[in-house]
Design a protein around this motif. Structure first.
Motif, PDB file in Angstrom:
ATOM      1  N   LEU A  17      39.738  31.093  42.028  1.00 41.24           N
ATOM      2  CA  LEU A  17      40.153  32.498  42.058  1.00 41.24           C
ATOM      3  C   LEU A  17      41.450  32.667  42.839  1.00 41.24           C
ATOM      4  O   LEU A  17      42.309  33.464  42.463  1.00 41.24           O
ATOM      5  N   TRP A  22      43.843  35.928  42.204  1.00 41.95           N
ATOM      6  CA  TRP A  22      42.879  37.025  42.381  1.00 41.95           C
ATOM      7  C   TRP A  22      42.462  37.180  43.825  1.00 41.95           C
ATOM      8  O   TRP A  22      41.990  38.236  44.235  1.00 41.95           O
ATOM      9  N   THR A  45      40.726  40.126  48.407  1.00 42.98           N
ATOM     10  CA  THR A  45      41.101  40.370  47.017  1.00 42.98           C
ATOM     11  C   THR A  45      42.548  40.835  46.946  1.00 42.98           C
ATOM     12  O   THR A  45      42.964  41.672  47.749  1.00 42.98           O
ATOM     13  N   GLY A  49      43.442  40.744  41.549  1.00 43.02           N
ATOM     14  CA  GLY A  49      42.012  40.485  41.553  1.00 43.02           C
ATOM     15  C   GLY A  49      41.196  41.760  41.512  1.00 43.02           C
ATOM     16  O   GLY A  49      40.175  41.842  40.822  1.00 43.02           O
TER      17      GLY A  49
END
Length: 70
Positions: A17, A22, A45, A49
């Motif tokens: 991620l 993200w 985040t 994301g």
């Protein structure tokens, strides 16, 4: 701990991620000897994301609504 997933499962997901943009991460500030434990890595985040998370949540709401209607 909250996910119940072992670290060997969770951290590769977090790395993917982060690689996708993200998430962003940073190491905890502080001396590990003073903290009495290894430093922790914190994840946040990104705007990208958050946008993807909102989109996924909206899709999930739609799917759940369809299932409830059947």
């Amino acid at each position: 701990k909250g996910t119940g997933l072992p670290s060997g499962t969770l951290y590769p997901i977090l790395l993917r991620l982060e690689g996708a943009g993200w998430l962003k991460s940073c190491w905890e500030k502080g001396d590990p000897t003073e903290l009495g434990r290894p430093p922790r890595r914190f994840y946040n985040t990104t705007a990208k994301g958050a946008a993807h998370a909102r989109e996924a949540a909206q899709k999930l709401v739609g799917v759940v609504g369809k299932l409830a209607a059947t």
